[in-house]
Design a protein around this motif. Structure first.
Motif, PDB file in Angstrom:
ATOM      1  N   LEU A 141       0.837  -1.198   0.000  1.00  0.00           N
ATOM      2  CA  LEU A 141       0.000   0.000   0.000  1.00  0.00           C
ATOM      3  C   LEU A 141       0.873   1.248   0.000  1.00  0.00           C
ATOM      4  CD1 LEU A 141      -3.063   0.825   0.400  1.00  0.00           C
ATOM      5  CD2 LEU A 141      -2.511   1.004   2.833  1.00  0.00           C
ATOM      6  N   ARG A 142       1.956   1.172   0.757  1.00  0.00           N
ATOM      7  CA  ARG A 142       2.829   2.332   0.904  1.00  0.00           C
ATOM      8  C   ARG A 142       3.637   2.599  -0.368  1.00  0.00           C
ATOM      9  NH1 ARG A 142       7.943   3.086   5.036  1.00  0.00           N
ATOM     10  NH2 ARG A 142       7.657   5.317   5.380  1.00  0.00           N
ATOM     11  N   THR A 143       4.262   1.556  -0.900  1.00  0.00           N
ATOM     12  CA  THR A 143       5.101   1.773  -2.095  1.00  0.00           C
ATOM     13  C   THR A 143       4.251   2.169  -3.291  1.00  0.00           C
ATOM     14  OG1 THR A 143       5.046  -0.620  -2.516  1.00  0.00           O
ATOM     15  CG2 THR A 143       6.958   0.247  -1.329  1.00  0.00           C
ATOM     16  N   SER A 144       3.039   1.672  -3.355  1.00  0.00           N
ATOM     17  CA  SER A 144       2.138   2.099  -4.440  1.00  0.00           C
ATOM     18  C   SER A 144       1.840   3.589  -4.337  1.00  0.00           C
ATOM     19  CB  SER A 144       0.817   1.315  -4.379  1.00  0.00           C
ATOM     20  OG  SER A 144       1.030  -0.047  -4.591  1.00  0.00           O
ATOM     21  N   TRP A 145       1.608   4.035  -3.110  1.00  0.00           N
ATOM     22  CA  TRP A 145       1.303   5.460  -2.931  1.00  0.00           C
ATOM     23  C   TRP A 145       2.493   6.343  -3.261  1.00  0.00           C
ATOM     24  CZ3 TRP A 145       3.539   8.307   1.294  1.00  0.00           C
ATOM     25  CH2 TRP A 145       3.196   9.669   1.270  1.00  0.00           C
ATOM     26  N   ILE A 146       3.674   5.998  -2.717  1.00  0.00           N
ATOM     27  CA  ILE A 146       4.834   6.859  -2.955  1.00  0.00           C
ATOM     28  C   ILE A 146       5.250   6.795  -4.426  1.00  0.00           C
ATOM     29  CG2 ILE A 146       6.683   5.218  -2.377  1.00  0.00           C
ATOM     30  CD1 ILE A 146       6.471   8.945  -1.420  1.00  0.00           C
ATOM     31  N   GLY A 147       4.963   5.621  -5.071  1.00  0.00           N
ATOM     32  CA  GLY A 147       5.210   5.538  -6.519  1.00  0.00           C
ATOM     33  C   GLY A 147       4.302   6.480  -7.296  1.00  0.00           C
ATOM     34  N   LEU A 184      22.038  13.304   0.644  1.00  0.00           N
ATOM     35  CA  LEU A 184      23.057  12.300   0.940  1.00  0.00           C
ATOM     36  C   LEU A 184      22.499  10.893   0.769  1.00  0.00           C
ATOM     37  CD1 LEU A 184      25.923  11.718   1.973  1.00  0.00           C
ATOM     38  CD2 LEU A 184      25.013  11.772   4.306  1.00  0.00           C
ATOM     39  N   LYS A 185      21.254  10.670   1.189  1.00  0.00           N
ATOM     40  CA  LYS A 185      20.644   9.350   1.031  1.00  0.00           C
ATOM     41  C   LYS A 185      20.496   8.976  -0.437  1.00  0.00           C
ATOM     42  CE  LYS A 185      19.490   6.868   3.565  1.00  0.00           C
ATOM     43  NZ  LYS A 185      20.202   5.638   4.038  1.00  0.00           N
ATOM     44  N   PHE A 186      20.056   9.924  -1.264  1.00  0.00           N
ATOM     45  CA  PHE A 186      19.959   9.657  -2.706  1.00  0.00           C
ATOM     46  C   PHE A 186      21.317   9.264  -3.276  1.00  0.00           C
ATOM     47  CE2 PHE A 186      15.922  12.296  -2.940  1.00  0.00           C
ATOM     48  CZ  PHE A 186      15.125  11.233  -3.327  1.00  0.00           C
ATOM     49  N   LYS A 187      22.358   9.987  -2.909  1.00  0.00           N
ATOM     50  CA  LYS A 187      23.695   9.708  -3.442  1.00  0.00           C
ATOM     51  C   LYS A 187      24.201   8.357  -2.975  1.00  0.00           C
ATOM     52  CE  LYS A 187      24.826  14.586  -4.005  1.00  0.00           C
ATOM     53  NZ  LYS A 187      25.550  15.757  -3.491  1.00  0.00           N
ATOM     54  N   GLU A 188      23.912   7.987  -1.719  1.00  0.00           N
ATOM     55  CA  GLU A 188      24.312   6.674  -1.216  1.00  0.00           C
ATOM     56  C   GLU A 188      23.647   5.559  -2.020  1.00  0.00           C
ATOM     57  OE1 GLU A 188      23.333   6.339   2.877  1.00  0.00           O
ATOM     58  OE2 GLU A 188      24.871   7.722   3.567  1.00  0.00           O
ATOM     59  N   LEU A 189      22.353   5.692  -2.254  1.00  0.00           N
ATOM     60  CA  LEU A 189      21.617   4.656  -2.984  1.00  0.00           C
ATOM     61  C   LEU A 189      22.078   4.578  -4.438  1.00  0.00           C
ATOM     62  CD1 LEU A 189      18.029   5.269  -1.558  1.00  0.00           C
ATOM     63  CD2 LEU A 189      19.573   3.385  -1.005  1.00  0.00           C
ATOM     64  N   GLN A 190      22.341   5.737  -5.041  1.00  0.00           N
ATOM     65  CA  GLN A 190      22.818   5.741  -6.423  1.00  0.00           C
ATOM     66  C   GLN A 190      24.189   5.087  -6.533  1.00  0.00           C
ATOM     67  OE1 GLN A 190      22.259   9.993  -7.363  1.00  0.00           O
ATOM     68  NE2 GLN A 190      20.943   9.323  -9.030  1.00  0.00           N
ATOM     69  N   LYS A 191      25.043   5.382  -5.575  1.00  0.00           N
ATOM     70  CA  LYS A 191      26.387   4.800  -5.599  1.00  0.00           C
ATOM     71  C   LYS A 191      26.320   3.283  -5.469  1.00  0.00           C
ATOM     72  CE  LYS A 191      30.919   5.099  -3.404  1.00  0.00           C
ATOM     73  NZ  LYS A 191      31.730   5.708  -2.307  1.00  0.00           N
ATOM     74  N   ALA A 192      25.418   2.791  -4.599  1.00  0.00           N
ATOM     75  CA  ALA A 192      25.273   1.345  -4.409  1.00  0.00           C
ATOM     76  C   ALA A 192      24.790   0.659  -5.684  1.00  0.00           C
ATOM     77  CB  ALA A 192      24.302   1.063  -3.273  1.00  0.00           C
ATOM     78  N   LYS A 193      24.094   1.413  -6.549  1.00  0.00           N
ATOM     79  CA  LYS A 193      23.561   0.852  -7.793  1.00  0.00           C
ATOM     80  C   LYS A 193      24.393   1.265  -9.011  1.00  0.00           C
ATOM     81  CE  LYS A 193      18.806   1.094  -6.010  1.00  0.00           C
ATOM     82  NZ  LYS A 193      17.479   1.712  -6.178  1.00  0.00           N
ATOM     83  N   ASN A 201      15.473   7.829 -10.399  1.00  0.00           N
ATOM     84  CA  ASN A 201      14.377   7.020 -10.938  1.00  0.00           C
ATOM     85  C   ASN A 201      13.410   6.614  -9.814  1.00  0.00           C
ATOM     86  OD1 ASN A 201      15.450   4.786  -9.567  1.00  0.00           O
ATOM     87  ND2 ASN A 201      16.681   4.159 -11.341  1.00  0.00           N
ATOM     88  N   MET A 202      12.321   5.952 -10.232  1.00  0.00           N
ATOM     89  CA  MET A 202      11.274   5.635  -9.254  1.00  0.00           C
ATOM     90  C   MET A 202      11.768   4.702  -8.159  1.00  0.00           C
ATOM     91  SD  MET A 202       7.518   3.820  -9.647  1.00  0.00           S
ATOM     92  CE  MET A 202       6.746   5.113 -10.593  1.00  0.00           C
ATOM     93  N   ASP A 203      12.493   3.639  -8.495  1.00  0.00           N
ATOM     94  CA  ASP A 203      12.945   2.682  -7.485  1.00  0.00           C
ATOM     95  C   ASP A 203      13.808   3.358  -6.428  1.00  0.00           C
ATOM     96  OD1 ASP A 203      11.600   0.706  -8.763  1.00  0.00           O
ATOM     97  OD2 ASP A 203      13.356  -0.152  -9.777  1.00  0.00           O
ATOM     98  N   THR A 204      14.713   4.221  -6.881  1.00  0.00           N
ATOM     99  CA  THR A 204      15.587   4.932  -5.946  1.00  0.00           C
ATOM    100  C   THR A 204      14.777   5.885  -5.073  1.00  0.00           C
ATOM    101  OG1 THR A 204      17.403   4.806  -7.535  1.00  0.00           O
ATOM    102  CG2 THR A 204      17.627   6.413  -5.739  1.00  0.00           C
ATOM    103  N   GLU A 207      12.800   3.829  -2.509  1.00  0.00           N
ATOM    104  CA  GLU A 207      13.707   3.276  -1.505  1.00  0.00           C
ATOM    105  C   GLU A 207      14.201   4.362  -0.547  1.00  0.00           C
ATOM    106  OE1 GLU A 207      17.740   0.473  -1.275  1.00  0.00           O
ATOM    107  OE2 GLU A 207      16.902   1.054  -3.217  1.00  0.00           O
ATOM    108  N   ALA A 208      14.546   5.528  -1.098  1.00  0.00           N
ATOM    109  CA  ALA A 208      15.022   6.640  -0.257  1.00  0.00           C
ATOM    110  C   ALA A 208      13.924   7.094   0.698  1.00  0.00           C
ATOM    111  CB  ALA A 208      15.473   7.806  -1.130  1.00  0.00           C
ATOM    112  N   TYR A 209      12.700   7.205   0.177  1.00  0.00           N
ATOM    113  CA  TYR A 209      11.590   7.632   1.024  1.00  0.00           C
ATOM    114  C   TYR A 209      11.388   6.647   2.179  1.00  0.00           C
ATOM    115  CZ  TYR A 209       6.961   8.807   2.713  1.00  0.00           C
ATOM    116  OH  TYR A 209       5.912   9.130   3.531  1.00  0.00           O
TER     117      TYR A 209
END
Length: 992
Positions: A141-147, A184-193, A201-204, A207-209
């Motif tokens: 329910l949550r990921t659908s909403w934030i998407g 900083l969280k966005f950059k961490e997630l992007q670096k990991a990918k 993008n949507m997945d990032t 995930e960040a949210y």
């Protein structure tokens, strides 16, 4: 645990548990052993190593788990040998098997405990279903909403948005979060990918949210109550609001309104589901504020005499700063009146052109015209409160300018000015209700035998002490106060009616000679001396007369005295320097919030009743007053700012919290949390404190947040709230700055429970009783007065006093035993107990059945089939609780009648007690002691009768909670609610 709090879903819990961690396993002999615990990949077994047992024995099947208890909730963890070796937050127990055995564990941190408890409870609820935990196959329910939020922002439908836009969206959804942290969280997630650049993008984004905006402590709470994986449905929410938050008569409509108001997703609102985000919004809303909304409006009896109230008072209201350098400003009066002040001091001097002026001390350069001050008072006097305003007039003017003052007051204040003469038939001042919209003038008045147009009066007010700093002559001293003569005109004298200023000599003279409409002003030094040397007399004096306490002139920096030092003596008017922030002003402003901020607070009954015993220096429980236990769990902080003006440590905040109780000496206490060094702007504390409150009506709770710094700890924020205004349950505490402004989006998250040490209290929202320690029962007794006929009367009340104590404490002891066997603390309520028993049955593999017969006045609980030993003990404890409650309910009225009859018979001696005592040869200190013992005995009889009456009400409330819990939990075989006339049955299939 990860420092950035990544445990934001059940999947994260499972991953952590599969990786495993070291914890201490506690044996029944109180010894502890280090073991490494982990969850099998198939999530069916919990294993630990190393162990002397072979690997097939060092394991526990998940489906055998009946319950997971947080804290020291089993006999092993409660044992004396262990209770002080580790905090409550670091312990938990797994109850398993048909015999309800316990696996008792101690983890390194509260975060580790929360993760294991959350994960295991989830597995116990859903372990029998095929659930893809670690990699969900469908969006929640949550990921659908934030998407969908992301898709709205992606206006070009490119599948990505820029970093700035993504950051602003998350900041908008979570006000108070720092942009730098989001980026900083966005950059961490992007670096990991291995993704770089400004495009998100949507997945990032999702995930960040989820990582940034999930508060683990709230997610942990949601999982405890959720029967639908990661959201609350209507029934779950009803249970939470009723059982945890203590709200009465919760309906499905109320819960639907909560979902509609706080759930961000359209799908959730449509289906009646509250997701983690909606639940967080709800807990942050005013509906879950720590302050009881009933107290935001006038909620106390306003028909008592004026002397029965504390009155919000300002000292030198015109000053902006200190007494020596501070300038006078008209806006200070407006500010004080808007803050609920009902007593304002005006110091008036001769001015140019025959116009009186107002200023303080040496602030001659910033004089205010007296007429302008009156204009402001007339305009703002009743903007914040309709109850009477006291103008404390200190006059240093010549006769002609006094006449000008009188003319201005008549013209500007008009009918608002109360000038009616006091009735000599009355014994007390009128009530605030009767004086609504009136301005009372406190000042000097010509003596009755003076018939001239002017005359001499004494001038011992604080204004004289102020005048010394600008060169006035010092005269005689009397009781530490300056004393000189002042010429007063008839016109000004006639405007003073109910608040005639007189000089205080001593308590005995006041008792004989002072009129109820006369008021004394006392320097804080003298008032403190009276409080220490004559505490009982000071309280008795303030039952009938108003007293005003003002700061010593030595406070040239305009610092404040502690108002609690004088409130405990019953002093109504404690004048505060409103321009000086800090602890003392926090206490004053927080205190007067409790009655709609109207400027009046009703004093405790024990301070108002004509015959009652109370000492301002009481250091123990009071006769006839129900001591309360305050249980506070400080869970977390949100968006704590860097202290204002601080440059050390960059942007790092290392907060800790003081939890303070202010009140009578017996109640004053403070405790502090640990310092949180990582993630300090959103710290997790998870620490529990307990305070005994002996006089709840005079207690104030204060949270203070400080930044731990090696140079000197710095102030971050505070919140002060009267004990009577606390709401139980999970609550957010808004923090205020040093100057009183609320810090935006800055809160503490706490859990509050209030229980009664000896019965009584506010049963409708305070929970139930707590028994005293396991020691010989203490009985409240009467004291010998030395007057034979009086002592014989009180001696006859010994037996009903013992009976009243036995009735109350038998119920309390039985109730605590039942709660402990249910694995709950004494702070738990009956609904939580019934819910716990139903959970055991739901998780049982046996064919167990327990019936609660609601057709009886005293509902019985019976079991059919093979009953484990623990459940048998619970049923026996329940029976004992019901039987003791029945005895209390059916016997209370008779014992109550005996106590009240003894009290009334004792009161018959009140008028003649002094004469009877003197006739029997008592005099001096012995006679005074006899009077005090008499007042003590009357207080004991009334207080114990009241406690018994409350205890009966509490026992009836227990029965009501049992009935409500059996119905609202849906405990019948088909899950439907049953009427009161049938049996509600607890089965093992289909509770939620």
């Amino acid at each position: 645990m990860p420092s950035d709090r990544k445990i934001n879903s059940t999947a994260a819990c499972m991953a952590f548990m599969m990786e495993g961690c070291e914890m201490k396993k506690v044996r029944s002999n109180s010894r502890m052993y280090n073991r490494y615990f982990l969850l099998d990949p198939d999530m069916h077994w919990l294993r630990w190593e190393p162990s002397k047992k072979d690997s097939e024995k060092a394991k526990l099947e998940i489906k055998s788990i009946k319950e997971v208890r947080l804290g020291k909730k089993t006999p092993v963890l409660r044992s004396n040998g262990l209770s002080d070796q580790f905090p409550d937050e670091c312990a938990f127990s797994i109850i398993y098997g048909d015999n309800y055995e316990s696996l008792d564990l101690v983890a390194s941190t509260a975060d580790v405990v929360s993760t294991w408890v959350m994960g295991l409870r989830y597995l116990v609820s859903y372990g029998r279903h095929t659930v893809d935990m670690v990699e969900p196959s469908q969006p929640s329910l949550r990921t659908s909403w934030i998407g969908s939020v992301f898709e709205l922002a992606d206006m070009d439908k490119e599948g990505q948005i820029d970093l700035f836009r993504a950051t602003q969206i998350i900041k908008g959804l979570n006000p108070g979060m720092k942009e730098a942290r989001i980026e900083l969280k966005f950059k961490e997630l992007q670096k990991a990918k291995d993704q770089y650049g400004e495009a998100i993008n949507m997945d990032t984004f999702v995930e960040a949210y989820c990582e940034l905006c999930t508060r683990p402590e709230i997610f942990f709470l949601l999982v405890q109550f959720s029967s639908n994986k990661e959201y609350l449905d209507n029934k779950d929410l009803m249970l939470f609001v009723e059982v945890e938050q203590g709200v009465e008569a919760v309906t499905e409509d109320m819960c639907r309104e909560i979902v509609q108001k706080f759930e961000p997703s359209a799908e959730g609102r449509e289906r009646g589901y509250l997701s983690i985000d909606g639940f967080t919004h709800y807990l942050l809303s005013s509906e879950c504020h720590i302050f009881d909304p009933q107290h935001k409006r006038v909620c106390q009896d306003m028909t008592q005499p004026l002397s029965h109230y504390y009155i919000n008072s300002s000292h030198n209201a015109s000053l902006l700063e200190d007494h020596f350098w501070g300038s006078s400003d008209i806006s200070s009066y407006i500010r004080a009146l808007r803050m609920g002040c009902r007593s304002i001091e005006i110091i008036v001097w001769d001015g140019p052109d025959n116009e009186p002026v107002v200023y303080v001390g040496s602030s001659v350069a910033s004089q205010l015209a007296f007429s302008k001050v009156l204009d402001i008072i007339n305009q703002y006097a009743f903007e914040s409160s309709e109850y009477p305003l006291l103008l404390c007039l200190v006059t240093h003017c010549c006769i002609p300018q006094q006449r000008v003052m009188a003319q201005h007051m008549k013209k500007i204040l008009g009918d608002k000015l109360h000038v009616d003469s006091p009735s000599k038939e009355d014994n007390y001042l009128p009530s605030p209700e009767k004086l609504k919209g009136k301005i009372l003038l406190k000042g000097k008045k010509l003596p009755p035998n003076c018939t001239d147009a002017e005359g001499d009066v004494t001038d011992e007010e604080e204004g004289l002490e102020m005048s010394r700093r600008v060169g006035a002559d010092e005269k005689d001293h009397l009781n530490g106060l300056g004393c000189k003569r002042l010429r007063l005109c008839r016109e000004l004298s006639d405007l003073v009616s109910l608040c005639k200023s007189v000089q205080f000599r001593d308590f005995e003279i006041s008792k004989r000679e002072q009129k109820y409409w006369e008021i004394c002003s006392l320097n804080e030094v003298d008032a403190n001396r009276f409080a220490n040397e004559f505490p009982e007399e000071f309280v008795c004096y303030n039952k009938r007369f108003l007293s005003r306490i003002y700061p010593t002139p030595m406070r040239i920096d305009a610092s404040n005295m502690n108002p609690q030092d004088f409130w405990k003596c019953g002093c109504q008017i404690v004048a505060m320097n409103y321009q000086t922030p800090g602890l003392m002003m926090d206490l004053n402003l927080g205190w007067f919030r409790q009655n709609g901020n109207c400027g009046y607070v009703l004093r405790p009954a024990i301070m108002r009743e004509e015959v009652s015993y109370f000492s301002a220096n009481a250091r123990d429980s009071l006769p006839g007053v129900s001591a309360q236990l305050l249980h506070i769990k400080v869970i977390s902080g949100q968006n704590l700012p860097k202290p204002r003006g601080s440059a050390a440590k960059g942007d790092v905040v290392e907060p800790y919290i003081y939890v303070e109780i202010h009140g009578i000496p017996a109640d004053c206490a403070e405790q502090r949390t640990k310092t949180v060094s990582q993630n300090g702007d959103n710290p997790i504390f998870d620490e529990t404190f307990e305070f005994q409150i002996n006089l709840p009506e005079l207690a104030v709770l204060r949270f203070v947040v400080l930044d731990d710094d090696y140079i000197g700890d710095e102030f971050i924020g505070q919140y002060t709230i009267p004990f009577e205004c606390l709401q139980p349950g999970y609550r957010h505490v808004p923090l205020q700055s040093l100057t009183g402004e609320f810090l935006p989006n800055t809160t503490l998250f706490v859990h509050i429970a209030i229980t009664n040490r000896r019965g009584g209290g506010k049963v409708h929202k305070r929970g139930l009783s707590v028994r005293k320690g396991r020691k010989a029962r203490e009985y409240t007794t009467t004291k010998t007065t030395g007057i034979k006929v009086v002592d014989e009367l009180f001696r006859a009340s010994t037996q009903p006093l013992r009976e009243a104590t036995d009735l109350r404490e038998n119920v309390q002891n039985a109730m605590v035993s039942f709660k402990e066997l249910c694995g709950l603390t004494p702070a738990a309520n009956m609904k939580q107990c019934i819910l716990t028993v139903s959970t055991w049955l739901m998780n049982s593999e046996r064919s167990l059945r327990v019936t609660v017969d609601l057709s009886e006045t005293y509902p019985t609980m019976e079991a059919q089939g093979p009953v484990p030993e623990l459940l048998r003990k619970v049923l026996n404890a329940y029976d004992m609780m019901i039987q003791t409650s029945k005895t209390l309910i059916e016997s209370a009225d008779v014992v109550y009648s005996k106590l009240t009859q003894a009290q009334r018979a004792g009161l018959d001696f009140h008028e003649d007690l002094h004469r009877i005592g003197a006739k029997e040869g008592l005099k001096g200190r012995k006679l005074q002691k006899a009077m005090e013992s008499y007042a003590w005995n009357i207080t004991v009889l009334k207080g114990q009768a009241d406690l018994l009456k409350h205890a009966k009400s509490e026992a009836l409330d227990t029965l009501r909670q049992i009935h409500c819990a059996a119905q609202s939990c849906g405990l019948s075989k088909n899950g439907a609610k049953k009427s009161k006339s049938i049996k509600t049955t607890l089965y093992t299939d289909g509770f939620f």
